[in-house]
Design an enzyme around this catalytic site. Structure first.
Site, PDB file in Angstrom:
ATOM      1  CG  HIS A 195      -2.107  -0.966   0.980  1.00 59.77           C
ATOM      2  ND1 HIS A 195      -3.100  -0.769   0.048  1.00 59.77           N
ATOM      3  CD2 HIS A 195      -2.383  -2.155   1.575  1.00 59.77           C
ATOM      4  CE1 HIS A 195      -3.951  -1.782   0.081  1.00 59.77           C
ATOM      5  NE2 HIS A 195      -3.535  -2.643   0.990  1.00 59.77           N
ATOM      6  CG  ASP A 202      -2.213  -4.113   4.906  1.00 59.47           C
ATOM      7  OD1 ASP A 202      -1.303  -3.275   5.046  1.00 59.47           O
ATOM      8  OD2 ASP A 202      -3.353  -3.801   4.504  1.00 59.47           O
ATOM      9  CD  GLU A 203      -5.292  -5.826   1.220  1.00 59.18           C
ATOM     10  OE1 GLU A 203      -5.170  -4.633   0.868  1.00 59.18           O
ATOM     11  OE2 GLU A 203      -6.389  -6.415   1.254  1.00 59.18           O
ATOM     12  CB  THR A 204       3.139  -7.677   0.494  1.00 56.65           C
ATOM     13  OG1 THR A 204       2.959  -8.961   1.117  1.00 56.65           O
ATOM     14  CG2 THR A 204       3.403  -6.639   1.566  1.00 56.65           C
ATOM     15  CG  PHE A 205      -2.081  -7.878  -3.389  1.00 56.43           C
ATOM     16  CD1 PHE A 205      -2.672  -8.820  -2.563  1.00 56.43           C
ATOM     17  CD2 PHE A 205      -2.638  -6.613  -3.446  1.00 56.43           C
ATOM     18  CE1 PHE A 205      -3.794  -8.510  -1.819  1.00 56.43           C
ATOM     19  CE2 PHE A 205      -3.760  -6.292  -2.711  1.00 56.43           C
ATOM     20  CZ  PHE A 205      -4.340  -7.237  -1.894  1.00 56.43           C
TER      21      PHE A 205
END
EC number: 3.2.1.52
Length: 573
Positions: free
Chosen positions: A193, A260-263
């Site tokens: 993010h 978070d959300e380290t895609f």
């Protein structure tokens, strides 16, 4: 009696408080308690109020009301502060019976998390009003979600277009929180993010994903390809700089590093790298850096949950923020139970379900909040962090997320709280000052359910920029149903006046906004419907209300969308 959160033990005795005006003994009192007492009706001839604080730990209290006296005994100044909030609510009653209350929280950590990054940056006074509300309902921690909207030197080029909060503003909020026994915890994206930072030319080389240019749909683009490269040594230097600039604004002993959300790490997975190893090694560097600054670490739990083999490598004193925003009761139970078996400390994180909307989605929020907190209590979670996100432009007002905030506050203090008829009555009395406030909220929520803001946006980007997926439209009958329901809601609310009337005004504005969305979508689809709303009149009211409470931020993006629909849209070919 209307008390939120509800109290653990109350014994009602014979008689009533003779005077609902208070004369407190403030000699030697914690100045924060003295300030809290100023919110009570006070007079030298009023009922004598004495406060005794026995120590510095715990948040429990005892409140005794006699006909001519009031006594508060508490384990700490915080406990006495919460007793004062209970007394404030009791004094709203027509008659206050003599009684004894013994009360304490079920969770030590009771927080609220508000997104200030995705399009709407509140003014300091707006945050202070939020803090007042939180204190009234006995919450004790606030976090603001920040990616780039601070005066970081690295994002200076974004200040004009996105807006930002200053160090002085953060310090002012921090001081105000301390006065209300609320811990203002810094929350900063430090791994995933980081889209807006990494879209700048001088930092693009630090993105993991290198294969995509900026998309016209900025709201959707912001949610993707935002992970900083853990293998580039420059990345950690940038993260350290952000932390160095941000941490001094806060007196809290905690720091939420997010992560978070380290895609995009999957890009390295496709090249044969161990994604879990890449993740945990970079996180350990961030954790170590923050801990050396004397801070205790919080972080989101989603990625370590995907790679459970890595969690044992992280320090035991990290508080993991275990989030789940759906209404799948079984899935929630499994997530909370599974993490509890890791042996690590968890904070359960439900959501207000107010993102992508003008108004919180009450049915999903009720289910999600009650299930997350109930399972958290059963599994021994340390606390609750109720989240209020701002995806896709943060179009909704803060007021229209407060019902869910209050539900989270009530249930994190008393875990057996349920959103039932009794709860609705207390919310109507204490939050809205209206007989049917919750019913009105649920009506606007159901109206918003009829049309998706995200689809309105996607239609806009496809029509204007030829970017995105195919358009989807409501039928003419569906649009007319929205018009009828809007007129009904508007007719009812326009004739009312609430004790806390700003909630009614925001509901009216939200309902009108939903109708405008539906009618403009009908125009784009080529329907020849007669309108019952006016885009420019509504947009003027929306802008005025936005700027009353928030910085301009990215209001211009929302205005551009609605004005494009109004002025340019025709039937898509």
């Amino acid at each position: 009696m209307n008390l939120l959160p509800k109290v653990k033990h109350m014994e009602v005795r014979a008689g009533f408080l003779a005077k609902k005006v208070i004369c407190p003994d403030v000699d030697g009192m914690d100045r924060r308690l003295a300030a809290a007492l100023e919110k009570l009706p006070c007079d030298a001839a009023g009922t004598k109020l004495k406060i005794h604080v026995s120590g510095h730990g715990g948040e429990g209290y005892e409140l005794i009301i006699g006909e001519a006296y009031i006594e508060i005994s508490a384990e700490s100044s915080a406990g006495a502060f919460y007793a004062i909030q209970t007394l404030r609510q009791l004094l709203r009653e027509e008659q206050v019976p003599c009684l004894q209350i013994r009360d304490w929280p079920d969770f030590a950590y009771r927080g609220f998390y508000h997104d200030v990054t995705r399009g709407k940056i509140p003014k300091v006074e707006t945050i202070k009003k939020l803090v007042d509300n939180m204190a009234y309902y006995k919450m004790n921690s606030l976090q603001l979600y920040v990616e780039h909207v601070f005066e970081f030197q690295e994002t200076k080029a974004l200040w004009k277009s996105a807006g930002y909060l200053t160090k002085a503003e953060m310090q002012e909020i921090d001081a105000y929180c301390r006065e209300n026994f609320i811990d203002f915890v810094p929350s900063l994206s430090t791994f995933g993010h980081l889209h807006d930072l990494l879209e700048q030319e001088q930092y693009k080389h630090l993105r993991v994903f290198q294969g995509e240019e900026r998309l016209p749909n900025f709201w959707d683009a912001r949610m993707h390809h935002h992970t900083i490269d853990p293998l580039n040594p420059e990345s950690f230097e940038v993260i350290k700089s952000l932390i160095d600039q941000y941490a001094p604004c806060f007196s809290s002993e905690y720091f939420n590093i997010c992560c978070d959300e380290t895609f995009d790490l999957k890009c390295y997975g496709e090249k044969g790298y161990d994604v879990g190893r890449l993740y945990v090694d970079f996180v350990k560097k961030i954790v170590d850096y923050v801990q050396k600054k004397g801070k205790k670490v919080m972080m989101w739990a989603d990625i370590v949950s995907e790679h459970p083999e890595t969690i044992a490598e992280l320090p035991d004193d990290i508080w993991f923020l275990n989030w789940h925003y759906g209404d799948d009761a079984e899935g929630i139970r499994e997530d909370v139970e599974k993490f509890s078996m890791s042996g690590k400390s968890q904070i359960v994180c439900p959501g207000t379900s107010s993102w992508n909307r003008f108004c919180e989605k009450t049915d999903r929020a009720e289910m999600n909040i009650t299930q997350m907190i109930g399972n958290g209590y059963r599994c021994g979670a340390l606390g609750v962090l109720n989240t209020n996100w701002g995806d896709w432009g943060n179009i909704g007002s803060l007021e229209l997320g407060m019902y869910s905030m209050v539900l989270g506050a009530g249930k994190s203090w008393a875990a057996d709280t349920e959103p039932d008829k009794a709860f609705y009555g207390m919310v109507n009395s204490l939050l809205y000052g209206a007989e049917d406030g919750v019913r009105a909220l649920k009506a606007v929520s159901a109206l918003q359910d009829r049309i998706k803001w995200t689809q309105v946006c996607k239609n806009y980007f496809l029509h204007r920029y030829n970017n995105g997926e195919g358009m989807e439209f409501l039928s003419g009958d569906e649009v007319q149903a929205i018009q009828r329901e809007y007129l009904k809601i508007s007719g009812e609310l326009s004739g009312e006046s609430w004790g806390n009337d700003e909630y009614r005004r925001e509901l009216l504005l939200a309902a009108e906004g939903v109708c405008v969305m539906a009618e403009l979508s009908a125009k784009l689809a080529g329907y020849g419907l007669e309108r019952v709303s006016n885009t420019e009149e509504w947009l003027c009211k929306y802008r005025e209300k936005w700027l009353e409470k928030n910085k301009a931020s990215e209001l211009y993006r929302i205005e551009e969308l609605f004005l494009y629909y109004e002025q340019k849209a025709c039937r898509a070919v």
